[in-house]
Write an enzyme that holds these catalytic residues in place. Structure first.
Site, PDB file in Angstrom:
ATOM      1  N   TYR A  55      -9.869 -10.750   9.732  1.00  0.00           N
ATOM      2  CA  TYR A  55     -10.051 -11.374   8.425  1.00  0.00           C
ATOM      3  C   TYR A  55     -10.230 -12.887   8.550  1.00  0.00           C
ATOM      4  O   TYR A  55     -10.870 -13.522   7.721  1.00  0.00           O
ATOM      5  CB  TYR A  55      -8.864 -11.047   7.520  1.00  0.00           C
ATOM      6  CG  TYR A  55      -8.768  -9.585   7.187  1.00  0.00           C
ATOM      7  CD1 TYR A  55      -9.749  -8.960   6.425  1.00  0.00           C
ATOM      8  CD2 TYR A  55      -7.703  -8.816   7.647  1.00  0.00           C
ATOM      9  CE1 TYR A  55      -9.674  -7.609   6.130  1.00  0.00           C
ATOM     10  CE2 TYR A  55      -7.613  -7.463   7.351  1.00  0.00           C
ATOM     11  CZ  TYR A  55      -8.604  -6.856   6.592  1.00  0.00           C
ATOM     12  OH  TYR A  55      -8.530  -5.513   6.308  1.00  0.00           O
ATOM     13  N   GLN A  79       0.812  -1.218   0.000  1.00  0.00           N
ATOM     14  CA  GLN A  79       0.000   0.000   0.000  1.00  0.00           C
ATOM     15  C   GLN A  79       0.841   1.261   0.000  1.00  0.00           C
ATOM     16  O   GLN A  79       0.301   2.366  -0.016  1.00  0.00           O
ATOM     17  CB  GLN A  79      -0.928  -0.014   1.218  1.00  0.00           C
ATOM     18  CG  GLN A  79      -1.946  -1.142   1.185  1.00  0.00           C
ATOM     19  CD  GLN A  79      -2.750  -1.240   2.468  1.00  0.00           C
ATOM     20  OE1 GLN A  79      -2.578  -0.469   3.413  1.00  0.00           O
ATOM     21  NE2 GLN A  79      -3.650  -2.221   2.527  1.00  0.00           N
ATOM     22  N   HIS A 117      -1.072  -0.032   5.667  1.00  0.00           N
ATOM     23  CA  HIS A 117      -1.667   0.957   6.569  1.00  0.00           C
ATOM     24  C   HIS A 117      -0.762   2.170   6.809  1.00  0.00           C
ATOM     25  O   HIS A 117      -0.280   2.406   7.920  1.00  0.00           O
ATOM     26  CB  HIS A 117      -2.048   0.309   7.901  1.00  0.00           C
ATOM     27  CG  HIS A 117      -3.169  -0.667   7.789  1.00  0.00           C
ATOM     28  ND1 HIS A 117      -3.844  -1.160   8.872  1.00  0.00           N
ATOM     29  CD2 HIS A 117      -3.739  -1.268   6.704  1.00  0.00           C
ATOM     30  CE1 HIS A 117      -4.778  -2.006   8.473  1.00  0.00           C
ATOM     31  NE2 HIS A 117      -4.727  -2.090   7.146  1.00  0.00           N
ATOM     32  N   TYR A 156     -10.711   7.402  19.259  1.00  0.00           N
ATOM     33  CA  TYR A 156     -11.706   6.775  18.393  1.00  0.00           C
ATOM     34  C   TYR A 156     -11.705   5.247  18.447  1.00  0.00           C
ATOM     35  O   TYR A 156     -12.345   4.596  17.651  1.00  0.00           O
ATOM     36  CB  TYR A 156     -11.573   7.332  16.976  1.00  0.00           C
ATOM     37  CG  TYR A 156     -12.058   8.770  16.958  1.00  0.00           C
ATOM     38  CD1 TYR A 156     -13.356   9.077  16.636  1.00  0.00           C
ATOM     39  CD2 TYR A 156     -11.219   9.806  17.372  1.00  0.00           C
ATOM     40  CE1 TYR A 156     -13.835  10.378  16.688  1.00  0.00           C
ATOM     41  CE2 TYR A 156     -11.676  11.110  17.443  1.00  0.00           C
ATOM     42  CZ  TYR A 156     -12.987  11.392  17.105  1.00  0.00           C
ATOM     43  OH  TYR A 156     -13.455  12.689  17.185  1.00  0.00           O
ATOM     44  N   GLU A 211     -15.353   2.993   8.996  1.00  0.00           N
ATOM     45  CA  GLU A 211     -15.937   4.061   9.807  1.00  0.00           C
ATOM     46  C   GLU A 211     -15.908   5.420   9.122  1.00  0.00           C
ATOM     47  O   GLU A 211     -14.990   5.746   8.375  1.00  0.00           O
ATOM     48  CB  GLU A 211     -15.176   4.182  11.137  1.00  0.00           C
ATOM     49  CG  GLU A 211     -15.328   2.993  12.056  1.00  0.00           C
ATOM     50  CD  GLU A 211     -14.647   3.190  13.393  1.00  0.00           C
ATOM     51  OE1 GLU A 211     -14.709   2.261  14.217  1.00  0.00           O
ATOM     52  OE2 GLU A 211     -14.070   4.281  13.632  1.00  0.00           O
TER      53      GLU A 211
END
Length: 411
Positions: free
Chosen positions: A305, A124, A188, A294, A284
């Site tokens: 997963y 990513q 991430h 949060y 979210e």
């Protein structure tokens, strides 16, 4: 009473595919969306978790009444990730491999702009979010995020530089911030960046996905799993919630995030909103307030997963913020933007979310900080939408992982 869209394709100028949404509307003065109590999401949820309040998930659907169209302006981008508008209406776009390009409003691309620091292209990671200085017309400064290789791993870095007068290179590029600790992961990174009303920068980071780094989302001494607020020089912005506190990083604005790939400021309220990826379920939408927690990985509406529960399998805990809205199954929300233009009046102050796994752009209607309607646009295109922004012309522009640049505007 209301029009119905019919989607079809035609061949546009230069042979590019142009997908158009057309319809008949007998009441052209009507700007309120058609709504229903039936949600757009009908798929089976991954868990049997119950929302904390009514309307927190699977809200009733809305449908745009105003006739609009969408066009594919380009199909040659290489894994575009971030898009932002230049003052003259052109678009500045990042490509994951490290290229920065300018797109004219007809979609014509510049040659790659040189001078950026090397990116760590893996998983990513790559060249990620992009924004321009609020005084760009005078200083031509550009700010971006990217994954950077470090001796002990890799991390999300923030850099800035000046776009040259000939628009061929970034001059004097410098890294102004590194979200430490570095970690040997390809997942991430977060990576969105935008200016607040005071001229400081919001930057999002991920918790790097691994079980060993996941708890760092709760650690105020780490920059992972956070929304940060920094100056143009990469220092902690004044007025941050942990300013002057020895046991916390002063650049932290909010924490307890998994992987924030969407940041936008609501033009109606001036408040910051974000989207972040859940695991299996539990994507979210959050209204971000300074100093708030949060919840990840303590509370979540998703599961691992593997199908296992996350931690103690909590969805609610005192002192931890509830998402304003969540999705299960996931939509994989990436870049977001609020619509502030007048081209399509019923979209005013609505939030638009680029969806990767569900291949659409989600339109979210928000009233009094609550989601009251959801619509899915361009779902028939089959594209992984990575980012969306509002252009200077009042149109929406979006990029997809497959290399497309879309324009969405009033018909």
């Amino acid at each position: 009473m209301y029009k119905h869209f019919k989607f079809y394709s035609i061949i546009g100028v230069g042979g590019l595919l142009m997908s158009v949404a057309c319809g008949q509307n007998s009441a052209s003065s009507v700007v309120k969306s058609d709504s229903t109590s039936v949600p757009v999401e009908t798929g089976k949820a991954n868990s049997d978790y119950k929302p904390a309040f009514e309307g927190q998930t699977r809200i009733g659907s809305v449908k745009t009444v105003t006739p609009y169209e969408f066009k594919v302006l380009d199909t040659t981008l290489k894994s575009p990730w971030g898009i932002t508008s230049l003052p003259d209406g052109r678009l500045l776009i990042t490509e994951k491999a490290g290229n920065l390009r300018i797109a004219a409003q007809d979609g014509k691309l510049s040659e790659p702009i040189t001078g950026l620091p090397a990116v760590k292209l893996a998983g990513q990671g790559g060249l990620l979010g992009i924004t321009i200085d609020t005084d760009f017309n005078n200083n031509r400064m550009v700010y971006w995020t990217f994954s950077e290789e470090r001796p002990d791993g890799n991390l999300t870095a923030v850099a800035k530089g000046k776009l040259s007068a000939d628009e061929k290179k970034i001059e004097n590029a410098v890294v102004i911030y590194r979200a430490t600790p570095a970690h040997k992961s390809t997942l991430h990174y977060g990576g969105r960046i935008l200016f607040d009303k005071t001229g400081n920068l919001f930057v999002s980071t991920g918790e790097r996905s691994d079980l060993e780094t996941r708890p760092l989302a709760q650690d105020l001494k780490a920059a992972l799993g956070k929304v940060l607020r920094i100056t143009k020089d990469g220092k902690a912005a004044p007025g941050n919630p942990y300013e002057g506190k020895a046991d916390a990083r002063p650049e932290i604005y909010s924490y307890g995030h998994r992987n924030v790939q969407g940041l936008a400021i609501n033009p109606a309220t001036g408040e910051l909103w974000e989207t972040e990826f859940g695991p299996r379920g539990g994507d979210e939408l959050n209204r971000i307030q300074a100093g708030k927690n949060y919840g990840w990985p303590i509370i979540t509406y998703g599961i691992e997963y593997s199908g296992a529960k996350v931690g103690d399998s909590l969805q609610v805990k005192e002192g931890l913020e509830q998402p304003a809205y969540y999705w299960d199954p996931v939509i994989s929300p990436s870049g977001i933007t609020f619509y502030s233009g007048n081209g399509i009046a019923e979209w005013k102050n609505n939030l638009f979310i680029s969806s990767l796994s569900r291949t659409h752009i989600a339109r979210i209607v928000i009233e009094n900080n609550k989601v009251v309607g959801e619509e899915r646009l361009l779902a028939d295109e089959g594209q992984r939408f990575r980012d969306v922004t509002e252009g200077k012309d009042g149109a929406l522009y979006a990029v997809t992982d497959m290399g497309r640049l879309y324009k969405i505007s009033k018909k």
